[in-house]
Motif scaffolding. Structure first.
Motif, PDB file in Angstrom:
ATOM      1  N   VAL A   7      -1.386 -12.992  -8.117  1.00 45.45           N
ATOM      2  CA  VAL A   7      -0.180 -12.596  -7.384  1.00 45.45           C
ATOM      3  C   VAL A   7       0.641 -11.594  -8.215  1.00 45.45           C
ATOM      4  N   GLY A   8       0.740 -11.869  -9.518  1.00 48.75           N
ATOM      5  CA  GLY A   8       1.474 -10.956 -10.412  1.00 48.75           C
ATOM      6  C   GLY A   8       0.876  -9.562 -10.379  1.00 48.75           C
ATOM      7  N   GLU A   9      -0.455  -9.504 -10.466  1.00 51.71           N
ATOM      8  CA  GLU A   9      -1.141  -8.200 -10.434  1.00 51.71           C
ATOM      9  C   GLU A   9      -0.908  -7.507  -9.102  1.00 51.71           C
TER      10      GLU A   9
ATOM     11  N   MET B 139       1.586  -7.884  -6.992  1.00 53.50           N
ATOM     12  CA  MET B 139       2.982  -7.433  -6.847  1.00 53.50           C
ATOM     13  C   MET B 139       3.202  -6.138  -7.624  1.00 53.50           C
ATOM     14  N   ASP B 140       2.597  -6.068  -8.799  1.00 51.15           N
ATOM     15  CA  ASP B 140       2.747  -4.858  -9.625  1.00 51.15           C
ATOM     16  C   ASP B 140       2.032  -3.670  -9.007  1.00 51.15           C
TER      17      ASP B 140
ATOM     18  N   PHE C   5       0.880  -3.141  -5.890  1.00 52.11           N
ATOM     19  CA  PHE C   5       1.255  -2.668  -4.550  1.00 52.11           C
ATOM     20  C   PHE C   5       2.766  -2.622  -4.327  1.00 52.11           C
ATOM     21  N   ASP C   6       3.534  -2.998  -5.350  1.00 53.22           N
ATOM     22  CA  ASP C   6       4.986  -3.019  -5.255  1.00 53.22           C
ATOM     23  C   ASP C   6       5.460  -3.824  -4.042  1.00 53.22           C
ATOM     24  N   ILE C   7       4.953  -5.042  -3.939  1.00 53.15           N
ATOM     25  CA  ILE C   7       5.324  -5.930  -2.829  1.00 53.15           C
ATOM     26  C   ILE C   7       5.969  -7.188  -3.410  1.00 53.15           C
ATOM     27  N   GLU C   8       6.599  -7.975  -2.519  1.00 52.50           N
ATOM     28  CA  GLU C   8       7.208  -9.224  -2.987  1.00 52.50           C
ATOM     29  C   GLU C   8       6.500 -10.407  -2.322  1.00 52.50           C
ATOM     30  N   ILE C   9       5.823 -11.188  -3.134  1.00 50.57           N
ATOM     31  CA  ILE C   9       5.135 -12.377  -2.604  1.00 50.57           C
ATOM     32  C   ILE C   9       6.008 -13.585  -2.931  1.00 50.57           C
TER      33      ILE C   9
ATOM     34  N   GLU D  94       3.191  -4.839   2.805  1.00 51.84           N
ATOM     35  CA  GLU D  94       3.484  -3.414   2.623  1.00 51.84           C
ATOM     36  C   GLU D  94       4.181  -2.848   3.846  1.00 51.84           C
ATOM     37  N   GLU D  95       3.821  -3.390   5.015  1.00 56.72           N
ATOM     38  CA  GLU D  95       4.420  -2.889   6.258  1.00 56.72           C
ATOM     39  C   GLU D  95       5.838  -3.385   6.463  1.00 56.72           C
TER      40      GLU D  95
END
Lengths: 75, 549
Positions: free
Chosen positions: A38-40, A42-43, A45-49, A73-74
């Motif tokens: 999840v960390g990878e 988020m980094d 794709f610049d998303i928030e999980i 992303e959407e």
């Protein structure tokens, strides 16, 4: 999709992510693996999980993970 | 007003009558009024706290929601003109403002809770520090606050709602009175369950029709809760207290029995109280979340915590564990450690360097799980009370869970080596037995004065087994023979029903029986509570253990 598979290969290189659909159910990934993936993600794709995304269905296959990334992303 | 009093029975009856006489569409208003009347019985001054929580949470959620709407409209309006980066940057700006509002809401509400709950604990330490460091004897006086009824539970529930609104999980509630009902719903305010807005709100606001079967079913649940509380928990309370108070004189099996009985007491007390809450809510047509799932049949400590006080566990998981675990800073910390290990010791190193490399890799991988888990257990301990013994209790839970996780591969290898059947009855029983006693031993912190006293009690368990005489239990430790027999039978009944429940609701099974048998079962339950309920001297039915948390 290639980036997702690359991230997953970094954790368990021996798995065939094209076909595997039980990454969580078959306990291939443990909780440590999932959080690090999840960390990878988020980094990369610049998303928030968040907590609500942390369900087995979202992490059972590379395809499911990719679908989650696309969805976030959407948003 | 205690759950176990004639006042409460009359209050619920009156509320039910008004509820079902009221127009169906507006019945939630009766629930709100009843909840505030119930709350008023705990002291009018307490209203200030619950009102601050209700209003501040409502306003913060409104502001966060408005920011969300503003973002939606802006992005819709500028759909064509904005680049992907511009959209991202705009969203980040909005998120930052929403985060600030969330922080204000959380600080206000947890600030009140922490201040009321931990002021004296902090003062004691400040006084100690001033005395030891500067020799000052002008102690800061204690505040001696009395905690407003249910403050832990309604604060957690309201803050869960605010965080969910921040993450866009649900649409915010626009009606402050409906929101006030969500915060104050009376059956759950004393000791939970801690509900989520998405689950509870639709239940509270829906139009409920009168259904006699549902009321009867709720009544069954209430009586079952009273059975656990009055017949088991309250009967055992005196023995547990007496034995722990006289542990120098009554060691060995006396303490072991107290530890076992305390597990039964706390389960009967807490799950019984929850049964009453769920049963009363059911009479009003409101389904509350279950809080227990036969925890004493758990095969590991992790599983136990998924089955005991489930709503608090999932609250901590969703609002403390995951936000910390998925925090980029913590994940980065783990990654940095792994990278450092790789750089310093090398992937293909040998001997001690290989060991150090492996250690940094494994530790780096575990940091995003174990640091948040440590925080969860530290907070869980603090939540139970502002005393060191609760913090130690929480940290022991953390250590046992970590050990369980880390030793699992060894355990699996042993099972394989000795060709044991992991899914077999013997292995399952062994795991259940081990988990039950580990959790029971940890509860010694709960029934001891302080940490040293808890360790002492634990040590005493293993001495003077030969001196045990059951007569002392009957005559000197406040559990007369008749009460002992009733308690043992009632515990057996409780577990038998727990086991039956594994295959589905016991009440549904009862309702499939012929009508006379159904009534006979209910009469038996009511009779058991009336006749065998413990109403001994000094008895205070109002004091649910978890009500104090």
């Amino acid at each position: 999709m290639d980036t997702v598979i690359e991230i997953l290969k970094g954790v368990h290189p021996e798995i065939d992510y094209e076909t595997e659909t039980g990454l969580i159910d078959k306990r291939i990934f443990d909780s440590f693996d999932v959080v690090n993936i999840v960390g990878e993600l988020m980094d990369e794709f610049d998303i928030e999980i968040t907590a609500e995304h942390m369900i087995p269905e979202n992490f059972n296959s590379a395809e499911a993970i990719y679908a989650l990334v696309q969805r976030l992303e959407e948003e | 007003m205690s759950f176990i009093s004639m006042d409460f029975a009359l209050f619920v009856t009156a509320a039910l009558v008004v509820y079902y006489v009221f127009p169906q569409k507006h019945r939630w208003v009766v629930l709100l009024a009843a909840s505030y009347v119930f709350y008023g019985f705990s002291g009018v001054a307490n209203f200030a706290y619950i009102l601050v929580t209700t209003v501040s949470t409502f306003v913060c959620a409104m502001l966060i929601g408005n920011k969300g709407t503003e973002q939606k409209e802006y992005l819709k309006e500028h759909k064509e003109s904005l680049t992907k980066e511009e959209k991202k940057s705009y969203k980040a700006g909005i998120k930052k403002k929403q985060r600030l509002i969330l922080a204000v809401g959380v600080l206000i509400n947890f600030g009140i809770l922490v201040y009321l709950k931990y002021a004296d604990w902090s003062i004691a330490y400040i006084n100690l520090f001033r005395l030891s460091r500067f020799g000052r004897t002008d102690f800061i006086p204690f505040k001696n606050f009395i905690l407003p009824l249910g403050i832990s539970f309604y604060t957690f529930q309201a803050m869960g709602y605010l965080v969910d609104i921040y993450y866009g999980k649900y649409e915010r509630e626009h009606n402050i009175f409906k929101f006030a009902l969500f915060v104050s719903f009376f059956p759950q305010i004393i000791q939970g369950p801690i509900s989520r807005f998405g689950e509870l709100a639709p239940e509270l606001y829906k139009e409920v029709k009168f259904d006699f079967n549902r009321i009867r079913s709720g009544f069954y649940r209430v009586m079952w809760g009273l059975f656990k509380k009055l017949v088991i928990a309250d009967r055992l309370a005196a023995y547990v207290t007496e034995t722990m108070a006289q542990k120098e004189s009554y060691k060995g099996l006396y303490i072991l029995l107290a530890v076992f009985f305390y597990s039964m007491q706390i389960y009967g007390d807490f799950s019984g109280g929850i049964d009453v809450a769920i049963g009363v809510a059911e009479m009003f047509g409101v389904k509350l979340h279950e809080n227990f799932e036969r925890p004493f049949f758990s095969k590991s400590i992790s599983e136990y915590w998924q089955r005991w006080h489930m709503t608090l566990g999932t609250w901590f998981k969703d609002y403390i564990f995951y936000p910390l675990s998925l925090n980029k800073g913590i994940i980065k910390l783990g990654r940095l450690l792994r990278e450092h290990g790789e750089k310093r010791y090398g992937k293909d190193s040998r001997g001690l360097k290989k060991l150090c490399y492996g250690f940094t890799q494994q530790l780096g991988k575990r940091i995003p799980i174990y640091i948040p888990m440590f925080m969860v257990w530290f907070t869980t301990g603090m939540w139970h009370g502002s005393q060191n013994r609760y913090v130690v209790w929480g940290l022991f839970n953390f250590v046992f869970i970590v050990l369980g996780t880390e030793l699992e591969p060894i355990s699996l290898k042993l099972v394989e080596r000795f060709k044991l059947n992991e899914a077999g009855f013997m292995m399952k029983s062994y795991r259940v037995f081990k988990t039950f006693w580990l959790m029971s031993f940890l509860r010694i912190f709960d029934i001891s004065r302080d940490v040293p006293s808890a360790f002492q009690a634990f040590k005493y368990i293993f001495t003077q087994w030969g001196s045990f005489n059951i007569v002392n239990v009957y005559e000197n430790l406040s559990l007369p023979k008749e009460d002992f027999i009733v308690a043992v039978i009632a515990i057996a009944v409780m577990f038998i029903f727990d086991l039956i429940q594994r295959k589905g609701s016991v009440r549904e099974r009862i309702f499939r029986l012929p009508v006379p048998l159904q009534w006979m079962m209910l009469s038996l339950l009511v009779t058991a509570v009336s006749v065998f309920g413990y109403y001994g001297p000094g008895y205070d039915a109002g004091s649910f253990i978890y009500g104090a948390f």
